[in-house]
Write an enzyme that holds these catalytic residues in place. Structure first.
Site, PDB file in Angstrom:
ATOM      1  CG  ASP A  43      42.184 -13.629 -38.050  1.00 41.27           C
ATOM      2  OD1 ASP A  43      42.469 -14.553 -38.840  1.00 41.27           O
ATOM      3  OD2 ASP A  43      41.032 -13.431 -37.624  1.00 41.27           O
ATOM      4  NE  ARG A  47      39.737 -13.149 -43.221  1.00 47.20           N
ATOM      5  CZ  ARG A  47      39.536 -12.591 -42.025  1.00 47.20           C
ATOM      6  NH1 ARG A  47      38.724 -11.563 -41.919  1.00 47.20           N
ATOM      7  NH2 ARG A  47      40.117 -13.080 -40.962  1.00 47.20           N
ATOM      8  CD1 TRP A  48      47.435  -9.342 -47.444  1.00 42.63           C
ATOM      9  CD2 TRP A  48      48.407 -11.123 -48.384  1.00 42.63           C
ATOM     10  NE1 TRP A  48      48.565  -8.902 -48.102  1.00 42.63           N
ATOM     11  CE2 TRP A  48      49.183  -9.981 -48.681  1.00 42.63           C
ATOM     12  CE3 TRP A  48      48.835 -12.366 -48.871  1.00 42.63           C
ATOM     13  CZ2 TRP A  48      50.350 -10.030 -49.450  1.00 42.63           C
ATOM     14  CZ3 TRP A  48      49.993 -12.421 -49.637  1.00 42.63           C
ATOM     15  CH2 TRP A  48      50.732 -11.267 -49.911  1.00 42.63           C
ATOM     16  CG  HIS A  60      49.457 -19.308 -43.414  1.00 39.73           C
ATOM     17  ND1 HIS A  60      48.704 -18.602 -42.510  1.00 39.73           N
ATOM     18  CD2 HIS A  60      48.687 -20.352 -43.822  1.00 39.73           C
ATOM     19  CE1 HIS A  60      47.519 -19.199 -42.359  1.00 39.73           C
ATOM     20  NE2 HIS A  60      47.490 -20.262 -43.155  1.00 39.73           N
ATOM     21  CB  SER A  88      44.714 -21.675 -31.765  1.00 41.74           C
ATOM     22  OG  SER A  88      43.906 -22.333 -32.707  1.00 41.74           O
ATOM     23  NE  ARG A  94      43.136 -22.496 -39.511  1.00 42.83           N
ATOM     24  CZ  ARG A  94      43.298 -21.222 -39.808  1.00 42.83           C
ATOM     25  NH1 ARG A  94      44.138 -20.875 -40.756  1.00 42.83           N
ATOM     26  NH2 ARG A  94      42.633 -20.289 -39.174  1.00 42.83           N
ATOM     27  CG  LEU A 154      60.640  -8.472 -27.733  1.00 38.04           C
ATOM     28  CD1 LEU A 154      59.553  -7.574 -27.145  1.00 38.04           C
ATOM     29  CD2 LEU A 154      60.513  -8.510 -29.258  1.00 38.04           C
ATOM     30  CD  GLU A 230      42.486  -0.260 -22.343  1.00 37.74           C
ATOM     31  OE1 GLU A 230      41.691   0.043 -23.248  1.00 37.74           O
ATOM     32  OE2 GLU A 230      42.214  -0.158 -21.130  1.00 37.74           O
TER      33      GLU A 230
HETATM   34  C1  FPP Z   1      45.253 -16.667 -38.965  1.00 45.49           C
HETATM   35  O1  FPP Z   1      44.980 -16.331 -40.300  1.00 45.49           O
HETATM   36  C2  FPP Z   1      46.647 -16.997 -38.824  1.00 45.49           C
HETATM   37  C3  FPP Z   1      47.116 -18.189 -38.377  1.00 45.49           C
HETATM   38  C4  FPP Z   1      46.257 -19.310 -38.007  1.00 45.49           C
HETATM   39  C5  FPP Z   1      48.527 -18.452 -38.274  1.00 45.49           C
HETATM   40  C6  FPP Z   1      49.395 -17.282 -37.946  1.00 45.49           C
HETATM   41  C7  FPP Z   1      50.695 -17.557 -38.561  1.00 45.49           C
HETATM   42  C8  FPP Z   1      51.534 -16.655 -39.107  1.00 45.49           C
HETATM   43  C9  FPP Z   1      51.345 -15.214 -39.046  1.00 45.49           C
HETATM   44  C10 FPP Z   1      52.711 -17.063 -39.840  1.00 45.49           C
HETATM   45  C11 FPP Z   1      53.421 -18.177 -39.224  1.00 45.49           C
HETATM   46  C12 FPP Z   1      54.373 -17.719 -38.207  1.00 45.49           C
HETATM   47  C13 FPP Z   1      55.081 -18.618 -37.534  1.00 45.49           C
HETATM   48  C14 FPP Z   1      56.229 -18.197 -36.709  1.00 45.49           C
HETATM   49  C15 FPP Z   1      54.682 -20.022 -37.596  1.00 45.49           C
HETATM   50  P1  FPP Z   1      43.895 -17.195 -41.076  1.00 45.49           P
HETATM   51  O2  FPP Z   1      44.622 -18.262 -41.811  1.00 45.49           O
HETATM   52  O3  FPP Z   1      42.865 -17.708 -40.139  1.00 45.49           O
HETATM   53  O4  FPP Z   1      43.306 -16.129 -42.039  1.00 45.49           O
HETATM   54  P2  FPP Z   1      41.802 -16.096 -42.583  1.00 45.49           P
HETATM   55  O5  FPP Z   1      40.911 -15.864 -41.376  1.00 45.49           O
HETATM   56  O6  FPP Z   1      41.817 -14.914 -43.489  1.00 45.49           O
HETATM   57  O7  FPP Z   1      41.546 -17.381 -43.275  1.00 45.49           O
END
Ligand code: FPP
Length: 265
Positions: A43, A47-48, A60, A88, A94, A154, A230
């Site tokens: 997550d 924000r990053w 992303h 998810s 989105r 893995l 955990e």
């Molecule tokens: C949540 O951050 C992240 C996601 C919904 C997607 C996770 C995806 C990746 C790490 C990269 C994609 C990887 C593959 C293999 C598809 P957010 O967007 O909700 O962040 P925020 O809460 O700061 O807005």
């Protein structure tokens, strides 16, 4: 059990928190007490990006780099299963552009990484409602999972269009169909039996769940499987999640006493 301050002072001797090198943290890890199954809610990509004045898509993209390095570290350490929450069942809400970016990143990740992962004996699996993903993503996933299906390193579970509630409902429907056809009996249905019908059937439950970006939610991830998992939550945003951060999380996990509802032994 040591509390976290005692633990850090033991680990670091004279050094304050936060200044250990990746190598020092790795050295401190007890290889015989690694989680068999590590799950991660990646997550904080958005924000990053926002903090850097960048579009969310670049967050992303940076998240994919953190995924790459985490998979490599888990594979090298000898973790058996790594399950990452990549998309998810709720993420379809989105904006369409962001959904497209995520799907394209998935396709690109698979195209670029699969050969390397295969060489490192990683077994790629996808969990979730994969049939509802865009066709091209399904094609790449099929290629990756078929190519790596005999690997004994893995197990990398990519949770895609995944929702814990839907997973439990899917398992319930499969069992109900067996019951209806007389292929199982009501008395056969216990926790172990039920678990076989989940997407993670045959795998151990996650020992450790890491969530980045400080959010204290489970967000519909591995609801059944995380009964005794955990939890480790870090303020670090996913794109900044380094190998050192992973080793820290594993070190904290190794200090936990797992009682599964029983008393201290
Ligand atoms: C949540 O951050 C992240 C996601 C919904 C997607 C996770 C995806 C990746 C790490 C990269 C994609 C990887 C593959 C293999 C598809 P957010 O967007 O909700 O962040 P925020 O809460 O700061 O807005």
């Amino acid at each position: 059990m040591l509390d976290i301050k005692q633990f850090w002072s033991k680990l670091t001797k004279s050094k304050p928190v936060g200044v250990h090198t990746e190598g020092e943290l790795l050295e401190a890890l007890d290889r015989s007490k690694l989680p068999q199954h590590l799950a991660i809610i990646m997550d904080g990509n958005g924000r990053w990006a926002r903090r850097r004045g960048m579009p969310r898509g670049l967050g992303h993209r940076a998240g994919v780099e953190a995924l790459r390095s985490t998979v490599k570290a888990c594979s090298n350490l000898g973790v058996k299963v790594l399950t990452v929450y990549a998309f998810s069942t709720e993420n379809w809400k989105r904006p369409r552009d962001e959904v497209n970016i995520l799907m394209n990143l998935l396709i690109e990740y698979l195209q670029k990484e699969v050969d390397d992962l295969h060489r490192n004996k990683v077994h790629i699996q996808a969990i979730g409602c994969i049939h509802d993903l865009p066709q091209e993503a399904q094609v790449e996933l099929k290629r990756a999972t078929e190519l790596t299906c005999k690997n004994n390193g893995l197990i990398l579970n990519l949770a895609l269009n995944y929702g814990g509630r839907v997973e439990i409902l899917d398992a319930t429907r499969k069992i109900a169909a067996l019951l209806k056809q007389g292929e199982c009996r009501l008395e056969d249905i216990n926790e172990e039996f039920f678990g076989r019908f989940l997407y993670t059937g045959g795998m151990p439950d996650p020992d450790l769940l890491i969530r980045t970006s400080g959010e204290m939610r489970v967000s519909n991830f591995l609801l059944w499987q995380s009964a005794y998992t955990e939890f480790y939550v870090t303020e670090t945003l996913w794109p900044d999640f380094s190998k050192a951060q992973l080793f820290k999380a594993l070190l904290v996990y190794q200090q936990r006493e797992r009682r599964y509802g029983a008393l201290k032994s």
